[in-house]
Scaffold this active site. Sequence first.
Site, PDB file in Angstrom:
ATOM      1  N   LEU A   1      13.909  20.859  -8.501  1.00 35.54           N
ATOM      2  CA  LEU A   1      13.599  19.690  -9.337  1.00 35.54           C
ATOM      3  C   LEU A   1      12.895  18.618  -8.509  1.00 35.54           C
ATOM      4  O   LEU A   1      12.706  17.503  -8.955  1.00 35.54           O
ATOM      5  CB  LEU A   1      14.872  19.146  -9.994  1.00 35.54           C
ATOM      6  CG  LEU A   1      15.549  20.163 -10.936  1.00 35.54           C
ATOM      7  CD1 LEU A   1      16.845  19.607 -11.505  1.00 35.54           C
ATOM      8  CD2 LEU A   1      14.615  20.565 -12.067  1.00 35.54           C
ATOM      9  N   SER A   2      12.500  19.023  -7.320  1.00 36.42           N
ATOM     10  CA  SER A   2      11.656  18.198  -6.445  1.00 36.42           C
ATOM     11  C   SER A   2      12.312  16.917  -5.950  1.00 36.42           C
ATOM     12  O   SER A   2      11.783  15.813  -6.097  1.00 36.42           O
ATOM     13  CB  SER A   2      10.321  17.893  -7.118  1.00 36.42           C
ATOM     14  OG  SER A   2       9.342  17.874  -6.118  1.00 36.42           O
TER      15      SER A   2
ATOM     16  N   TYR B   1       4.026  34.228  -1.988  1.00 37.04           N
ATOM     17  CA  TYR B   1       3.216  33.137  -2.538  1.00 37.04           C
ATOM     18  C   TYR B   1       1.786  33.243  -2.007  1.00 37.04           C
ATOM     19  O   TYR B   1       0.815  33.171  -2.763  1.00 37.04           O
ATOM     20  CB  TYR B   1       3.862  31.812  -2.133  1.00 37.04           C
ATOM     21  CG  TYR B   1       3.161  30.557  -2.591  1.00 37.04           C
ATOM     22  CD1 TYR B   1       3.325  30.075  -3.882  1.00 37.04           C
ATOM     23  CD2 TYR B   1       2.338  29.845  -1.721  1.00 37.04           C
ATOM     24  CE1 TYR B   1       2.692  28.908  -4.293  1.00 37.04           C
ATOM     25  CE2 TYR B   1       1.704  28.684  -2.126  1.00 37.04           C
ATOM     26  CZ  TYR B   1       1.890  28.218  -3.416  1.00 37.04           C
ATOM     27  OH  TYR B   1       1.253  27.067  -3.815  1.00 37.04           O
TER      28      TYR B   1
ATOM     29  N   THR C   1      -0.791  27.772 -11.862  1.00 38.91           N
ATOM     30  CA  THR C   1      -2.142  27.384 -12.262  1.00 38.91           C
ATOM     31  C   THR C   1      -2.714  26.329 -11.313  1.00 38.91           C
ATOM     32  O   THR C   1      -3.925  26.188 -11.211  1.00 38.91           O
ATOM     33  CB  THR C   1      -2.132  26.799 -13.690  1.00 38.91           C
ATOM     34  OG1 THR C   1      -1.045  25.878 -13.779  1.00 38.91           O
ATOM     35  CG2 THR C   1      -1.962  27.880 -14.739  1.00 38.91           C
ATOM     36  N   ASP C   2      -1.819  25.604 -10.605  1.00 36.30           N
ATOM     37  CA  ASP C   2      -2.289  24.446  -9.813  1.00 36.30           C
ATOM     38  C   ASP C   2      -3.318  24.842  -8.755  1.00 36.30           C
ATOM     39  O   ASP C   2      -4.389  24.256  -8.684  1.00 36.30           O
ATOM     40  CB  ASP C   2      -1.098  23.680  -9.198  1.00 36.30           C
ATOM     41  CG  ASP C   2      -0.165  24.527  -8.359  1.00 36.30           C
ATOM     42  OD1 ASP C   2      -0.301  25.769  -8.363  1.00 36.30           O
ATOM     43  OD2 ASP C   2       0.706  23.946  -7.683  1.00 36.30           O
TER      44      ASP C   2
ATOM     45  N   GLY D   1      17.024  20.925  -3.272  1.00 35.26           N
ATOM     46  CA  GLY D   1      16.705  22.345  -3.095  1.00 35.26           C
ATOM     47  C   GLY D   1      16.890  23.187  -4.338  1.00 35.26           C
ATOM     48  O   GLY D   1      16.956  24.411  -4.254  1.00 35.26           O
TER      49      GLY D   1
ATOM     50  N   GLU E   1       4.058  15.988   2.700  1.00 38.94           N
ATOM     51  CA  GLU E   1       4.764  17.267   2.515  1.00 38.94           C
ATOM     52  C   GLU E   1       3.997  18.400   3.223  1.00 38.94           C
ATOM     53  O   GLU E   1       4.591  19.215   3.927  1.00 38.94           O
ATOM     54  CB  GLU E   1       4.886  17.545   1.004  1.00 38.94           C
ATOM     55  CG  GLU E   1       5.743  18.730   0.657  1.00 38.94           C
ATOM     56  CD  GLU E   1       7.053  18.358  -0.036  1.00 38.94           C
ATOM     57  OE1 GLU E   1       7.240  17.204  -0.439  1.00 38.94           O
ATOM     58  OE2 GLU E   1       7.898  19.256  -0.146  1.00 38.94           O
TER      59      GLU E   1
ATOM     60  N   SER F   1      12.396  16.302  -2.952  1.00 36.52           N
ATOM     61  CA  SER F   1      11.545  15.863  -1.837  1.00 36.52           C
ATOM     62  C   SER F   1      10.440  14.929  -2.322  1.00 36.52           C
ATOM     63  O   SER F   1      10.208  13.884  -1.717  1.00 36.52           O
ATOM     64  CB  SER F   1      10.960  17.060  -1.076  1.00 36.52           C
ATOM     65  OG  SER F   1      10.184  17.870  -1.923  1.00 36.52           O
TER      66      SER F   1
ATOM     67  N   ASP G   1       4.174  17.654  -8.101  1.00 36.01           N
ATOM     68  CA  ASP G   1       5.474  16.983  -7.993  1.00 36.01           C
ATOM     69  C   ASP G   1       5.326  15.499  -7.689  1.00 36.01           C
ATOM     70  O   ASP G   1       5.979  14.646  -8.300  1.00 36.01           O
ATOM     71  CB  ASP G   1       6.317  17.624  -6.882  1.00 36.01           C
ATOM     72  CG  ASP G   1       6.516  19.105  -7.106  1.00 36.01           C
ATOM     73  OD1 ASP G   1       6.092  19.612  -8.165  1.00 36.01           O
ATOM     74  OD2 ASP G   1       7.076  19.762  -6.208  1.00 36.01           O
TER      75      ASP G   1
END
Length: 377
Positions: free
Chosen positions: A122-123, A218, A32-33, A119, A157, A125, A169
Site C-alpha cells: 500500500l506504499s 519483473y 502498464t506504467d 511492506g 526511491e 514508502s 505511488d
Amino acid sequence: MSLESEFTNHFGAPPERVVRAPGRVNLIGEHTDYNGGFVLPMAIDREARIAARRRPDRRVRMVALDFGGAVSEFSLDAIEHVAEQTWSNYVRGVALFLQERGANLSGLDLVIQSNVPIGSGLSSSAALEVCAATTFQAFGGFSISQVETAQLCQKVENEFLGVQTGIMDQFISALAKAGHALLIDCRDLSYQHVPMPQGATVVVCDTTKRRGLVTSKYNTRRAECEEAARLMGVALLRDVSPTDLGRFETDMPPTVAKRARHVVAENARVLEAVAAMKQNNLPTFGTLMNQSHESLRNDYEVSCPELDTMVEIARQQPGCLGARLTGAGFGGCTVNLVADEHVAAFVANVAREYEARTGIRPPVYVCRPSAGASVAW
Ligand code: ADP
Ligand code: MG
C-alpha cells in the site's frame, strides 16, 4: 499517546506543524506504467504523519514511532545513506535531492508515525517520502509543484534507496483529491481526477504472501515488453491498439505475444474503467477488474496461488462487483469493489474463508478515497 505528545516528550516542546501524506491502492492498470500507459490509483485513508519543529541549526533529528522510537540524526551539510536505521534514508534522500535542486532547507526535529501497513503493497514508502518532502516545504525556503514533488520522491526511491519503482505511488500520494481516483498517463504525466462511483466501496485484502526475490521476474517482464515493442516498431507498448496487436501477434514469440496482449488490453481497460466510473456503472467497472486479474494471471503470469485464492473467495461473496490482484503480483494484496451494504459481511467472510483455507488470518482494509499530501496544521 498522540503524535503531538510524543513529539513534546522527545523534544521538550510541542511541534509547530503536522504534515500528512496517504498510501494508495491501484484500482486498475497493472504493469502498464513502464510501458508508458495508464494507471488508476486511489489514495487511501491511511497515511504517514510527521510532526515537526524548526531548529536554529542545520541538523535534522528524527524519531520513528513505528520502529520502537528509533532515532536518527544528520546534518543538512553532509547527507549520507546509512546502513542502520534504514527508514531514515527516506528522509535523508528527500533532503538531499531537494537541496540539489536549490532548496534552502531548515534544520528540523521530526517525529514520524504512519498507519499505512509497511511492506504490504500500500506504499508506506511513498507516503513517507511525500510526507517528508511536504514537511520540508512547510518550513519554507523553496517552492516546488506537486508533480515535481512526486518526481523527486520517485528519484529518492530509485537512486537513494535503490528500489526500482514507477512514478505512480508518489504521484497519487502528492496529488490525490478526496472522493476521487487519479488517472495518470505515465508517458507524459498528464492526469485527471475521476470521481469514485457511488454505492460501492474499495476493500483491500492482504494475502500476507510477501513477494521476496521477484526483481528478476519483473526485469524479465520489462524486457519482454521492450521486445514486443521493438518487433512492432513502436517506442512503447502504449502506442499499440488492440487491433494493431492482432496483426502482429502471430509473428511474435508466443510468450512475448502474451505479455503484449496483457499490456495492450490492460491499458484499454483503464480508459474503459474511467468511462464506467463517470457513468457510475459499477457492474462494468467490476467486470473490468475481473478481466484485469485474468489477464495478469494467464497472459502476464504474475499471480500466485494465494492471490488466486483470495480473488476466488471474494467473488463468491454477495455484493462483490470485481476482484483482482493489485501491485506487481507474486503476492501482496487484492483490490475489491464491494456494494456498500455488503461490505461488513464481505470483510468478515473473506477473512474467515481465507483463514479456513490457508491457516492465515488476512488483514482486510476498507478504504475511503482520500486527499493527497497536506499540512494538517
Ligand atoms: P511498501 O510496500 O509499504 O512501500 P517498502 O519496502 O517499499 O514497502 O517500504 C517500507 C519501508 O519504508 C520500511 O521498511 C521503512 O524503511 C520505510 N517506512 C515506511 N513506513 C514507515 C514508518 N511509519 N516509519 C519509518 N519508516 C517507514
Ligand atoms: Mg514501497
